[in-house]
Enzyme design. Structure first.
Site, PDB file in Angstrom:
ATOM      1  N   HIS A 155       4.970  11.058 -17.859  1.00 33.51           N
ATOM      2  CA  HIS A 155       4.208   9.792 -17.970  1.00 33.51           C
ATOM      3  C   HIS A 155       4.791   8.730 -17.037  1.00 33.51           C
ATOM      4  CE1 HIS A 155       2.402  11.362 -21.770  1.00 33.51           C
ATOM      5  NE2 HIS A 155       3.589  11.922 -21.873  1.00 33.51           N
ATOM      6  N   SER A 276       4.605  -2.913  10.626  1.00 38.46           N
ATOM      7  CA  SER A 276       3.485  -3.810  10.381  1.00 38.46           C
ATOM      8  C   SER A 276       3.309  -4.708  11.596  1.00 38.46           C
ATOM      9  CB  SER A 276       3.774  -4.653   9.137  1.00 38.46           C
ATOM     10  OG  SER A 276       3.073  -5.878   9.190  1.00 38.46           O
ATOM     11  N   LYS A 282       8.841  -4.623   7.977  1.00 40.97           N
ATOM     12  CA  LYS A 282       8.203  -3.552   7.219  1.00 40.97           C
ATOM     13  C   LYS A 282       8.434  -2.153   7.789  1.00 40.97           C
ATOM     14  CE  LYS A 282       4.970  -3.925   4.407  1.00 40.97           C
ATOM     15  NZ  LYS A 282       4.979  -3.431   3.034  1.00 40.97           N
ATOM     16  N   GLU A 289       0.957   8.277   2.708  1.00 40.28           N
ATOM     17  CA  GLU A 289      -0.291   7.670   2.212  1.00 40.28           C
ATOM     18  C   GLU A 289      -1.515   8.400   2.755  1.00 40.28           C
ATOM     19  OE1 GLU A 289       0.361   3.019   1.716  1.00 40.28           O
ATOM     20  OE2 GLU A 289       1.161   3.772   3.591  1.00 40.28           O
TER      21      GLU A 289
END
Ligand code: ARG
Length: 475
Positions: A155, A276, A282, A289
């Site tokens: 979970h 970025s 970043k 992703e």
């Protein structure tokens, strides 16, 4: 160039022709189409429909066309409806009327499905080989981290401490099931549809087993109508690819999570992360992703084809032309994604100290207390209650359950003797789980050995399939 005309007084309307065209996506079938046509021409020669001299001329022209296609000097034009008509145009340009002789006794219906099956066999072999590289990378990483300790989750909450190598090896297990699905797909989809004609079989080439053998299939179709209408090999391949996509997506999610500041476990290599345009600090996990994001189209493509097939009469229907784009898309997606993800997995390092530090927090050793009591003969429901009571006491004191003193534990239940202490550590919890497939390092070493052996078999299998295919396609 239209492949019909005699009974028509006019050609198709422009809008109808534009809708019917598939050349802009089926041109990738050209090398397979050349090969299949050569097998068919040999069949026509063997039954005397084509003389030896004519069949030689056609074969030489087909081979030359194949080379021009590979070199990019022959390409489709706007007037070509599909790959088959483009190739016939090329042949007629070389041979005149004789260029139209090679399609006797076959239809685009059996041709297209044979071409497409060869495309998929070729690419499923490549997919399998690419998958084994990712499996190898995960198994190597599992070995590298075979003694690293980390919290395990259910979970997405801390559950029990685990060996981090075991966590990584689970991906090899899932991906090996995908490899075995590719293996099964190759075994199941090995009958040739060529010779089925439009639907009824061919009166001119009455031995489909001959071309089946030449094209490396294990045999010929058993029913000509089924042969031209069957697209199970497509939907099944799309299912296999959607399954891989789902695994890669879940892997992508884990790496994305592990590389957050909050987790701080995974350090992605610069070569497999991005920056970025506005925030100079970043470092983003874009490869992970994209692995997660690509699952949308992989599952969607399966749905597209299943929905297209549902309700179709069992024979050739033009709807079937819609089988190709989703399939090419899924295949290209995975063949692009897998090497990038393999690179990312191979170059990611993990902060073992940080992982270990969190391994026993959130009372992750509570199960050890219950197991200790159960081993001492306490019924598990009672043992569970007592362990829960320990958690409650620890919570009241803002401690983790393993931080309770021996005296605290004894006060909760007299059976919680000091011998329990040995179990109240991540190492204790992990090393006590020594059964096959469990999280101890000893179990993991055996698991890694087995993973490597199984992957090696697939590597050899896809390798030998690749050589067989190359031998068939190279003329
Ligand atoms: N482009 C077609 C396809 O992909 C080829 C078969 C056309 N057959 C026909 N009877 N119109 O399915």
């Amino acid at each position: 160039m239209a492949l019909w005309g005699g009974r028509f007084s006019a050609g198709p309307a422009q809008s109808a022709a534009i809708l019917s065209r598939s050349i802009h996506f089926d041109w990738v079938l050209a090398p397979y189409d050349i090969r299949v046509n050569i097998a068919h021409v040999r069949g026509l020669e063997s039954t005397g429909v084509l003389s030896h001299a004519d069949s030689e001329k056609i074969m030489v022209a087909l081979l030359a066309l194949g080379e021009e296609i590979a070199a990019g000097s022959f390409h489709p034009i706007a007037a070509d409806e599909d790959v088959h008509s483009a190739i016939e145009r090329g042949l007629i340009a070389k041979l005149g009327e004789l260029g139209g002789a090679f399609r006797a006794g076959r239809s685009r219906n059996d041709l297209v499905v044979t071409d497409f099956k060869l495309y998929l066999i070729d690419h499923m072999i490549a997919l399998g080989a690419s998958l084994t590289e990712l499996i190898e990378e995960f198994t190597n990483k599992a070995d590298e981290y075979k003694s690293a300790i980390a919290p395990g989750f259910t979970h997405l909450q801390h559950a029990q401490p685990i060996n981090f190598g075991h966590e990584l090896a689970k991906h090899s297990q899932a991906l090996l099931r995908d490899a075995s699905r590719i293996h099964d797909w190759l075994a199941r989809n090995s009958l040739s549809p060529l010779g089925a004609g439009a639907l009824a079989g061919s009166a001119l080439v009455p031995h489909p087993e001959r071309s089946a053998d030449e094209l490396g299939f294990s045999g010929a179709h058993q029913n000509s109508i089924d042969a031209v209408s069957d697209r199970d090999f497509v939907s099944e391949a799309l299912f296999v690819m959607a399954g891989i996509g789902t695994h890669l997506s879940r892997i992508g999610e884990e790496y994305t999570l592990w590389s957050t500041t909050e987790f701080g476990w995974a350090k992605l290599d610069d070569a497999f992360s991005t920056g970025s345009s506005i925030m100079p600090q970043k470092k983003n996990p874009d490869i992970a992703e994209l692995a997660r994001g690509k699952s949308g189209r992989l599952v969607g493509n399966l749905m597209t084809v299943l929905t297209m097939l549902k309700g179709l009469p069992f024979a050739y229907n033009r709807d079937l032309q819609e089988d190709k784009e989703p399939t090419f898309d899924s295949m290209n997606t995975l063949l692009t994604l897998l090497p990038a993800l393999t690179g990312m997995v191979g170059t990611t390092s993990f902060d073992t100290q940080r992982m270990a530090a969190g391994a026993v927090s959130s009372h992750a050793l509570a199960t050890e207390i219950a197991d200790f009591l159960a081993k001492a003969g306490v019924p598990f429901a009672t043992a569970h209650e007592i362990s829960g009571r320990c958690v409650q006491v620890a919570e009241e004191r803002s401690l983790d359950v393993h931080e309770l003193s021996d005296a605290d534990l004894l006060a909760i239940d007299s059976r919680l003797t000091s011998e329990l202490r040995a179990n109240l550590s991540a190492v204790g919890a992990i090393s006590s789980r020594t059964s096959i497939g469990a999280t101890s390092t000893t179990s993991l070493i055996k698991q890694i050995h087995d993973l490597n052996a199984r992957n090696q078999k697939f590597i050899q299998y896809f390798d030998s399939k690749r050589s067989d295919f190359l031998e068939m396609i190279t003329l």
